[in-house]
Design an enzyme around this catalytic site. Structure first.
Site, short mmCIF file in Angstrom:
data_model
loop_
_atom_site.label_atom_id
_atom_site.label_comp_id
_atom_site.label_asym_id
_atom_site.label_seq_id
_atom_site.Cartn_x
_atom_site.Cartn_y
_atom_site.Cartn_z
N THR A 147 -11.64 53.99 -57.44
CA THR A 147 -11.46 55.25 -56.58
C THR A 147 -10.08 55.12 -56.00
O THR A 147 -9.11 55.71 -57.79
CB THR A 147 -12.50 55.26 -55.12
OG1 THR A 147 -12.48 53.58 -54.91
CG2 THR A 147 -13.81 55.51 -55.02
N THR A 184 -16.41 44.69 -49.15
CA THR A 184 -16.47 45.73 -48.55
C THR A 184 -15.72 46.50 -50.42
O THR A 184 -14.28 46.51 -50.89
CB THR A 184 -15.65 46.36 -48.17
OG1 THR A 184 -15.73 45.91 -46.41
CG2 THR A 184 -14.84 47.60 -47.55
N GLU A 270 -4.95 48.26 -52.31
CA GLU A 270 -3.65 49.25 -52.43
C GLU A 270 -2.53 48.93 -51.89
O GLU A 270 -2.03 48.57 -50.83
CB GLU A 270 -4.41 50.94 -51.97
CG GLU A 270 -6.13 50.62 -51.54
CD GLU A 270 -6.13 51.49 -50.64
OE1 GLU A 270 -7.85 52.69 -51.18
OE2 GLU A 270 -6.46 51.38 -49.77
N ASN A 392 -2.89 55.65 -48.13
CA ASN A 392 -4.60 56.13 -47.73
C ASN A 392 -4.09 57.38 -46.31
O ASN A 392 -4.70 58.13 -46.66
CB ASN A 392 -4.17 54.78 -46.79
CG ASN A 392 -5.35 53.40 -47.61
OD1 ASN A 392 -6.48 54.42 -47.79
ND2 ASN A 392 -4.77 52.82 -47.82
N THR A 397 -6.30 64.03 -51.10
CA THR A 397 -4.88 65.30 -51.42
C THR A 397 -4.85 65.32 -52.43
O THR A 397 -5.33 64.10 -52.72
CB THR A 397 -2.88 65.62 -50.38
OG1 THR A 397 -2.94 64.56 -50.57
CG2 THR A 397 -3.99 65.81 -48.84
#
Length: 397
Positions: A147, A184, A270, A392, A397
Site C-alpha cells: 500500500t 499490524t 511511512e 497519512n 487523495t
C-alpha cells in the site's frame, strides 16, 4: 542456515503471481500464492476488536480445514467495516478463486489491505482473477500486496534436515498502522517441510512475540492484518515433531525469517529515514525486557529526536520509566551504538563529533542495561518525520 536470493515461490511446490487489476490507479494490486498440494497452515491475527471480513473468512477456513492450498490478496481496498455485504464479498472472493483452481473453497485464504470502509469492487476482482496464472511471475506478488510501502519485503533461506534441504521464504507488507499485538501488517511465509498444522502453529506462536509483536511505527493497530505460514511437505523430509532437535532447528529458521521481515517493515515505516533498534539487556526476565524495548522504540519523543539526529537520552530514560516494568532505576546504563550517554543512572560526557557520526547513520541502536538480571529483549521501529504526517493526511487523495 543459508540466505538465498529467492521469493515466496522458492520452496518446492509453490508458485505465485501478481498484477494490476484496478483496485489502485496504476500499481500492481492483486496476487496469489498457490501450492501444488494442500499445505499445513498456521496463523496469527490482529487483536483489533474491529475485524475485517477477509480475516474472518480466512480464520474460519483455517480452523475448519487445517490446510490451505491457495491465498489470494488484493491491495487498495481493505473490505473492512463493510457489514454483511463485505462478508458476502469475501466469501465470493474465496469461492471464485477456488473455482478457478478447481479446489475446495475452504482451502483458499483471502486477504485485503487498503482503505477502510470501501466496498470491494467485484468487477475489478473478477477481472484480476481472470488474469492470474499458476506459475506466473512470483516476484510480482511482493509488489501486488503493498500500500504505502516504498519497497518490497522478502527473505528466503535454506537449511539442511539430514539429507534433505528445506527452503523457507517470506513476504510482507506494512508501513503505517504498525503497532502489532499480533502484527499490524500482512505477512506470508511458505515452506516445503513435512510438518503438521498443529506443530506449525506451535512454532509460529512461539516466535511471534519476539518478532512481529516487537515492531512499532505509529502505535495504530489495523483491522485486517495477519501472519500465515504454509508448509506443503514437498521436500519429503522426515516429519518435524515438537520437542525434537529438528523442531528447534525449524523454529530457529522461522524466527529468522519473521525477524527479518519485521525489521524490513520497521525500516520502511511511512516517511521513515532511520531504523531504530532497541536492545534491553540484563533484565529480570524476557517479558520485561521486551516491554521496555518496545516502550522506548514506540516513544514519539524518541522517534522525533532520532529524526532530528539529537542524542536526547533523557527521552529514552523517560520511556524506560513508564514502560510498566518494576526494576531499580538507580543503576541504568544507556548507550547510543557503542557510546555511553548514561552510566549508573548519571549522565556521561561524550565526544560530539563521534556522536554526530552515530546519529547520521541509517540504523540507530539504543542499548539499555538494567543490571537487574540476565534476560534480553529487542524491539524495532523508525523515526517520525514530517513525511509521515503528509503521507497519512493525503492517503485517500
Amino acid at each position: 542456515m543459508k540466505i538465498i536470493d529467492g521469493n515466496i515461490a522458492s520452496p518446492l511446490g509453490f508458485s505465485a503471481d501478481g498484477l494490476h487489476a484496478g483496485f489502485k490507479k496504476r500499481k500492481k494490486d492483486f496476487g496469489w500464492i498457490v501450492s501444488e498440494v494442500p499445505a499445513s497452515v498456521a496463523g496469527v491475527y490482529t487483536t483489533n476488536k474491529v475485524i475485517a471480513a477477509p480475516l474472518i473468512v480466512t480464520r474460519e477456513s483455517v480452523k475448519k480445514a487445517q490446510k490451505m492450498q491457495a491465498l489470494v490478496v488484493n491491495s487498495g481496498v481493505a473490505n473492512s467495516c463493510t457489514g454483511l455485504q463485505g462478508m458476502e464479498d469475501a466469501y465470493t472472493m474465496q469461492k471464485w478463486t477456488a473455482t478457478k483452481l478447481k479446489i475446495a473453497p475452504e482451502l483458499v485464504g483471502v486477504a485485503s489491505t487498503g482503505v477502510i470502509g470501501d466496498l470491494m469492487p467485484m468487477d475489478t476482482l473478477q477481472k484480476g482473477l481472470s488474469k492470474l496464472v499458476v506459475n506466473g511471475n512470483s516476484d510480482d506478488f511482493a509488489q501486488a500486496i503493498l500500500t504505502t510501502d516504498t519497497k518490497v519485503k522478502t527473505v528466503a533461506v535454506t537449511e539442511q534436515f539430514g539429507r534433505d534441504e528445506v527452503t523457507m521464504a517470506g513476504v510482507a507488507k506494512g508501513s503505517g498502522m504498525i503497532h502489532p499485538n499480533m502484527a499490524t501488517m500482512l505477512a506470508f511465509i511458505t515452506c516445503d517441510a513435512v510438518i503438521s498444522s498443529e506443530t506449525l502453529q506451535l512454532a509460529l506462536s512461539q516466535n511471534v512475540e519476539t518478532t512481529f509483536n516487537q515492531i512499532t511505527v505509529d502505535g495504530d493497530t489495523s483491522t485486517n492484518d495477519m501472519v500465515l505460514v504454509l508448509s506443503n511437505g514437498c521436500t519429503l523430509n522426515k516429519e518435524i515433531l515438537p520437542d525434537t532437535p529438528e523442531f528447534d532447528k525449524f523454529s530457529a529458521m522461522l524466527h529468522f525469517v519473521m525477524q527479518e521481515l519485521a525489521k524490513k517493515i520497521a525500516k520502511d515505516g511511512e516517511g521513515a529515514t532511520k531504523l531504530i533498534e532497541v536492545e534491553v539487556i540484563n533484565a529480570p526476565n524476557s517479558l520485561d525486557a521486551c516491554m521496555m524495548a518496545k516502550s522506548v522504540v514506540g516513544s514519539s519523543l524518541v522517534k522525533t529526536a532520532i529524526f532530528g539526529e539529537d542524542p536526547n537520552w533523557g527521552r529514552i530514560l523517560a520511556a524506560v520509566g513508564y514502560a510498566g516494568v518494576d526494576v531499580p532505576v538507580d543503576n541504568i546504563d544507556i548507550y547510543l551504538a557503542d557510546i555511553p550517554v548514561m552510566l549508573a543512572s548519571s549522565p556521561v560526557d561524550f565526544d560530539e563529533e563521534d556522536m554526530q557520526d552515530v546519529m547520521r547513520a541509517d540504523t540507530i541502536k539504543i542499548i539499555v542495561d538494567l543490571h537487574a538480571g540476565d534476560s534480553v529483549g529487542k524491539a524495532w521501529g523508525c523515526d517520525l518525520s514530517y513525511d509521515y504526517v503528509k503521507i497519512n493526511a493525503l492517503y485517500r487523495t
